[in-house]
Every structure is written in C-alpha cells, then in structure tokens.
Design a protein around this motif. Structure first.
Motif, mmCIF file in Angstrom:
data_model
loop_
_atom_site.group_PDB
_atom_site.id
_atom_site.type_symbol
_atom_site.label_atom_id
_atom_site.label_comp_id
_atom_site.label_asym_id
_atom_site.label_seq_id
_atom_site.Cartn_x
_atom_site.Cartn_y
_atom_site.Cartn_z
ATOM 1 N N GLU A 1 17.410 16.869 -7.086
ATOM 2 C CA GLU A 1 17.236 15.503 -6.597
ATOM 3 C C GLU A 1 17.685 15.399 -5.141
ATOM 4 O O GLU A 1 18.419 16.261 -4.647
ATOM 5 N N PRO A 2 17.268 14.353 -4.425
ATOM 6 C CA PRO A 2 17.749 14.172 -3.048
ATOM 7 C C PRO A 2 19.272 14.038 -3.028
ATOM 8 O O PRO A 2 19.862 13.334 -3.846
ATOM 9 N N ALA A 3 19.898 14.740 -2.096
ATOM 10 C CA ALA A 3 21.364 14.709 -1.971
ATOM 11 C C ALA A 3 21.720 14.408 -0.525
ATOM 12 O O ALA A 3 21.305 15.135 0.385
ATOM 13 N N ASN A 4 22.445 13.333 -0.306
ATOM 14 C CA ASN A 4 22.821 12.935 1.045
ATOM 15 C C ASN A 4 24.109 12.114 0.977
ATOM 16 O O ASN A 4 24.762 12.028 -0.070
ATOM 17 N N LEU A 5 24.454 11.500 2.090
ATOM 18 C CA LEU A 5 25.680 10.717 2.145
ATOM 19 C C LEU A 5 25.645 9.540 1.176
ATOM 20 O O LEU A 5 26.658 9.194 0.552
ATOM 21 N N ALA A 6 24.463 8.927 1.012
ATOM 22 C CA ALA A 6 24.342 7.800 0.075
ATOM 23 C C ALA A 6 24.645 8.230 -1.351
ATOM 24 O O ALA A 6 25.209 7.461 -2.136
ATOM 25 N N THR A 7 24.299 9.463 -1.701
ATOM 26 C CA THR A 7 24.599 9.986 -3.038
ATOM 27 C C THR A 7 26.104 9.992 -3.275
ATOM 28 O O THR A 7 26.581 9.614 -4.348
ATOM 29 N N ALA A 8 26.841 10.440 -2.264
ATOM 30 C CA ALA A 8 28.305 10.487 -2.388
ATOM 31 C C ALA A 8 28.900 9.088 -2.474
ATOM 32 O O ALA A 8 29.818 8.837 -3.271
ATOM 33 N N ILE A 9 28.377 8.174 -1.696
ATOM 34 C CA ILE A 9 28.917 6.808 -1.681
ATOM 35 C C ILE A 9 28.667 6.102 -3.014
ATOM 36 O O ILE A 9 29.520 5.368 -3.527
ATOM 37 N N ARG A 10 27.480 6.326 -3.595
ATOM 38 C CA ARG A 10 27.152 5.669 -4.868
ATOM 39 C C ARG A 10 28.061 6.094 -6.000
ATOM 40 O O ARG A 10 28.210 5.377 -6.996
ATOM 41 N N ALA A 11 28.673 7.271 -5.885
ATOM 42 C CA ALA A 11 29.568 7.736 -6.953
ATOM 43 C C ALA A 11 30.792 6.843 -7.102
ATOM 44 O O ALA A 11 31.411 6.796 -8.174
ATOM 45 N N TRP A 12 31.150 6.141 -6.022
ATOM 46 C CA TRP A 12 32.318 5.261 -6.057
ATOM 47 C C TRP A 12 31.885 3.869 -6.524
ATOM 48 O O TRP A 12 31.819 2.923 -5.749
ATOM 49 N N GLN A 13 31.563 3.739 -7.800
ATOM 50 C CA GLN A 13 31.120 2.467 -8.353
ATOM 51 C C GLN A 13 32.332 1.580 -8.642
ATOM 52 O O GLN A 13 33.182 1.953 -9.462
ATOM 53 N N PRO A 14 32.425 0.431 -8.007
ATOM 54 C CA PRO A 14 33.601 -0.419 -8.225
ATOM 55 C C PRO A 14 33.713 -0.941 -9.644
ATOM 56 O O PRO A 14 34.764 -1.387 -10.073
ATOM 57 N N THR A 15 32.597 -0.883 -10.414
ATOM 58 C CA THR A 15 32.637 -1.373 -11.793
ATOM 59 C C THR A 15 33.106 -0.305 -12.782
ATOM 60 O O THR A 15 33.324 -0.608 -13.945
ATOM 61 N N ASP A 16 33.232 0.933 -12.320
ATOM 62 C CA ASP A 16 33.642 2.007 -13.213
ATOM 63 C C ASP A 16 35.171 2.082 -13.242
ATOM 64 O O ASP A 16 35.799 2.767 -12.444
ATOM 65 N N HIS A 17 35.778 1.368 -14.176
ATOM 66 C CA HIS A 17 37.233 1.278 -14.236
ATOM 67 C C HIS A 17 37.875 2.597 -14.667
ATOM 68 O O HIS A 17 39.070 2.789 -14.461
ATOM 69 N N ARG A 18 37.107 3.480 -15.274
ATOM 70 C CA ARG A 18 37.676 4.771 -15.674
ATOM 71 C C ARG A 18 38.176 5.546 -14.456
ATOM 72 O O ARG A 18 39.241 6.158 -14.475
ATOM 73 N N MET A 19 37.379 5.543 -13.386
ATOM 74 C CA MET A 19 37.768 6.237 -12.158
ATOM 75 C C MET A 19 39.047 5.628 -11.575
ATOM 76 O O MET A 19 39.948 6.347 -11.127
ATOM 77 N N ILE A 20 39.113 4.297 -11.594
ATOM 78 C CA ILE A 20 40.276 3.612 -11.039
ATOM 79 C C ILE A 20 41.528 3.950 -11.852
ATOM 80 O O ILE A 20 42.580 4.272 -11.297
ATOM 81 N N MET B 1 32.850 11.402 -13.737
ATOM 82 C CA MET B 1 31.743 11.046 -12.843
ATOM 83 C C MET B 1 30.395 11.334 -13.494
ATOM 84 O O MET B 1 29.424 10.598 -13.305
ATOM 85 N N ASP B 2 30.335 12.393 -14.313
ATOM 86 C CA ASP B 2 29.069 12.877 -14.854
ATOM 87 C C ASP B 2 28.659 12.186 -16.144
ATOM 88 O O ASP B 2 27.469 12.017 -16.396
ATOM 89 N N ARG B 3 29.624 11.755 -16.967
ATOM 90 C CA ARG B 3 29.297 11.274 -18.302
ATOM 91 C C ARG B 3 30.087 10.009 -18.652
ATOM 92 O O ARG B 3 31.181 9.804 -18.166
ATOM 93 N N ARG B 4 29.516 9.219 -19.552
ATOM 94 C CA ARG B 4 30.197 8.024 -20.038
ATOM 95 C C ARG B 4 31.156 8.435 -21.151
ATOM 96 O O ARG B 4 30.868 8.307 -22.348
ATOM 97 N N VAL B 5 32.275 8.971 -20.740
ATOM 98 C CA VAL B 5 33.279 9.451 -21.674
ATOM 99 C C VAL B 5 34.598 8.776 -21.326
ATOM 100 O O VAL B 5 34.852 8.438 -20.162
#
Length: 263
Positions: free
Chosen positions: A98-117, A191-195
């Motif tokens: 798939e296309p990989a660029n700076l936007a790909t990296a930025i999208r990984a930081w989803q503010p709604t994903d409380h697991r990461m926080i 980041m990869d799975r809804r776990v």
C-alpha cells in the motif's frame, strides 16, 4: 486467582499462535527494518530528528545534573515503543504493498484509540519510576556531586569501594526486563489489531518466554544501537531510532500469528 477480565485477556492472547524462530533471527529484523527505512525515509527520519532534538535538549538542560540525566536517558528506552507507533504503520503499509508516506504515520495516532493512550501512560509511568529511582540511588549513596559525565564515571563507574554501579545496573535491569517483555510485541500489536491492552501484554510475554535466546539478542541489539546513537551527540538517533522501529514491526510479524493462521 485471576479475575474474569484477566481470564478473558488470557483467552484472547492464546488465540494468537507463535512461530518458532532461530536464535539469530533478530539480525534479519534489522535488515528488513533498514529496507523499510530506505523505501520510505521521510517519516522515519522526521521521527528520528525529533527524538534526537529532544535528547539534545534534555542533555543541555541537565548537563550539570548528570545524576538525573543518566536515569532519564535509560528511562527513554522504556517509552520508545510508543514513540514508534507511526513507523509501525509505515512498515505495515509497505508489507501490504500500500502507499506509505508521512500521512500513513500520522494516521496511526488516532485520538479515539484509548488503548494506545493507556499503554503509553503505563510505559511513561514506568520510565518516570526508573528516573526517580536512579536519581535517588545515585544522590543518596555518594559523598560527592554527580554533575558531569566525568563525575558519574569517577564516582559511580570507577568507585574503588562499594557496588553502586553494579547495584544501579541490576536495578535498571530488574525494571527494564518486565517492561521490555510487556511492550516488545504489544505496541505494534495494538496498532495492528483490535486487541485489548492486557491481551497484547500477555502475548508479548509469551513471545519472550517462548523465545528467550532471540529475544535476549534483540534486547541487546536495541540497547547497543541506541547507546551508539546517543554516543554520537544524539545525531545517530536520527537514523537508529526509525531503523529499530521498522525492525520492531518485523519482529512482531515474524513471531505473532493471526488467529487461525497455520504454519
């Protein structure tokens, strides 16, 4: 006795199988991580530049308080997996074609994903605990001030009496080992799975416990290359940190199977 929440996390973790890998497989992770960095350098180099700038600022602010700086830099290693989240997404995109660029990296930081926080806060808490422990140990056990790197080497590393440096290393290892075991697979997995966070941590522990030799080598490579990057007045971190982040993605993909995956 495990509660229902823990039992559910254990069942979720066990749905992910583990591949068997040889002891020297981490060398291959480095090779694939380097390939990803060369294929999509901009996100990685910007991450590395930001981390190197932060390290330089930290060193400048605490250059006369090395007792604090020593713990801060080693504590930085504990939270590094969180900082690499965007680069895991870049490696995943490259893997999928798939296309990989700076936007790909930025999208990984989803503010709604409380697991990461949640997981990021836990790692930050562990890092802060080590910084405070390191500072308290060094300042309380020494007769003199540790304000410069030379003071740390003279009074701590080369002390002719006592075992302060050895104690400092053992305490650091005792704090770093469980954090490494908890996070080495967990952050790319989140980041990869809804776990769930706890299931990801259990899976990370399983990976380490089932592959002690390759994971010990991987820990040594992470520490050694990061130390090398710091030793180059932080400039090496510009390349080392994204390189290790991409390699960490391949470590996760090499070890953790998709539920139901065979082989």
């Amino acid at each position: 006795m495990p509660n229902r929440f823990t039992e559910q996390a254990l069942r979720e973790s066990r749905s992910f199988g583990m591949r068997r890998i040889p002891a020297l497989r981490p060398i291959g992770w480095l090779a694939r991580g380097w390939s990803d960095l060369m294929h999509c350098p901009l996100p990685g180099l910007l991450h590395g530049l930001a981390l190197a700038a932060f390290g330089g600022l930290l060193f400048w602010q605490a250059r006369h308080q090395f007792w604090w700086l020593a713990g801060a830099f080693s504590g930085f290693l504990l939270v590094a997996p969180v900082l690499a989240t965007g680069l895991y997404a870049v490696s995943r995109a490259l893997e999928r074609g798939e296309p990989a660029n700076l936007a790909t990296a930025i999208r990984a930081w989803q503010p709604t994903d409380h697991r990461m926080i949640v997981f990021g806060l836990l790692l930050a808490l562990a890092g802060t605990g080590w910084v405070l422990t390191s500072a308290a140990l060094i300042t309380s056990a020494l007769p003199g001030q540790v304000n410069r790197p030379a003071d740390f080497i003279r009074l701590v590393v080369l002390a002719d009496r006592g075992l302060l440096f050895e104690t400092w290393l053992v305490l650091g290892a005792l704090m770093a080992a469980p954090v490494f075991a908890s996070s080495v697979m967990a952050m790319p997995m989140l980041m990869d799975r809804r776990v769930g966070v706890l299931a990801a941590v259990f899976t990370s522990w399983r990976a380490v416990m089932e592959h002690p030799a390759p994971m010990a080598l991987w820990a040594l490579l992470l520490m050694g290359l990061t130390a090398l990057g710091m030793a180059t007045v932080m400039l090496g971190l510009v390349v080392v940190m994204p390189w290790l982040a991409h390699a960490s993605w391949h470590a996760y993909r090499d070890l953790v199977k998709t539920p139901g995956e065979q082989g």
